[in-house]
Design an enzyme around this catalytic site. Sequence first.
Site, PDB file in Angstrom:
ATOM      1  N   LYS A 150       0.855  -1.389  -0.202  1.00 12.61           N
ATOM      2  CA  LYS A 150       0.529  -0.057   0.014  1.00 12.61           C
ATOM      3  C   LYS A 150       0.962   1.521   0.379  1.00 12.61           C
ATOM      4  CE  LYS A 150      -4.247  -1.888   2.267  1.00 12.61           C
ATOM      5  NZ  LYS A 150      -5.254  -1.943   3.300  1.00 12.61           N
ATOM      6  N   ALA A 174      -1.467   1.456   6.932  1.00 12.07           N
ATOM      7  CA  ALA A 174      -1.117   1.262   7.587  1.00 12.07           C
ATOM      8  C   ALA A 174      -2.294  -0.438   7.597  1.00 12.07           C
ATOM      9  CB  ALA A 174      -2.094   1.531   8.567  1.00 12.07           C
ATOM     10  N   ASP A 175      -2.318  -0.808   7.977  1.00 13.08           N
ATOM     11  CA  ASP A 175      -3.888  -2.195   7.689  1.00 13.08           C
ATOM     12  C   ASP A 175      -4.184  -2.821   8.326  1.00 13.08           C
ATOM     13  OD1 ASP A 175      -4.840  -3.860   5.193  1.00 13.08           O
ATOM     14  OD2 ASP A 175      -3.907  -5.516   5.949  1.00 13.08           O
ATOM     15  N   THR A 176      -5.237  -3.236   8.528  1.00 15.44           N
ATOM     16  CA  THR A 176      -5.367  -4.457   9.853  1.00 15.44           C
ATOM     17  C   THR A 176      -5.760  -5.580   9.470  1.00 15.44           C
ATOM     18  OG1 THR A 176      -5.402  -2.604  11.031  1.00 15.44           O
ATOM     19  CG2 THR A 176      -6.770  -4.266  12.111  1.00 15.44           C
ATOM     20  N   ALA A 216      -0.248  -3.540  11.391  1.00  8.78           N
ATOM     21  CA  ALA A 216       1.052  -2.482  10.685  1.00  8.78           C
ATOM     22  C   ALA A 216       1.353  -1.601   9.651  1.00  8.78           C
ATOM     23  CB  ALA A 216       1.744  -3.750   9.404  1.00  8.78           C
TER      24      ALA A 216
END
Length: 196
Positions: A56, A77-79, A114
């Site tokens: 991303k 960010a990614d969850t 992250a």
Amino acid sequence: MIYLASQSPRRRQLLEQLGVPHALLLPDDADAAEALEAVRPGEAPGTYVRRVTRLKLEHAMRALAQRQRPPAPVLCADTTVALGRAILGKPRDAQDAAAMLRQLSGQTHRVITAVALHAADAVHEAASESRVRFAPLGEDDIAAYVDSGEWQGKAGAYAIQGRAAAFIAHISGSYSGIMGLPLFETARILRAAGAQ
């Protein structure tokens, strides 16, 4: 000022909580951005969420260059929600959301977020891992939650800051990380990059 490469209103709210001025850097093609989230066979949840966050960020850096906007640090960010090694991403539809909630019912799962920041030709990364225990859910609970529509676009089919809070018996870790942007880790990488 930084660019936030995220469509999540929760991440915007959390950055505002830190007092970080930001502008949105959204993808031109949301479907292409979603395609970055495809899980590779056998991929561990922690590896997956870090890889997707880096992808991303690369995507956002290309968009920034193409749009010829003023340079500034870019935050992504990614969850993901993990039940054992199983990755519970964003549900495809209401049936998928209900199936995920049944899996989480009465169980403890992990929420891994992250974060990656590109600043001054360097990438700073961090991750947060929290544990969330759901109370046992009845079919009426699941049906009412699915009917609310709150599950849409949410990893694991729920949002801790919404109605699903009533399902959560215990958390250990970062509440803001479960929401989608761990504030402690984000503030740390912003400071390290000189962006806060």
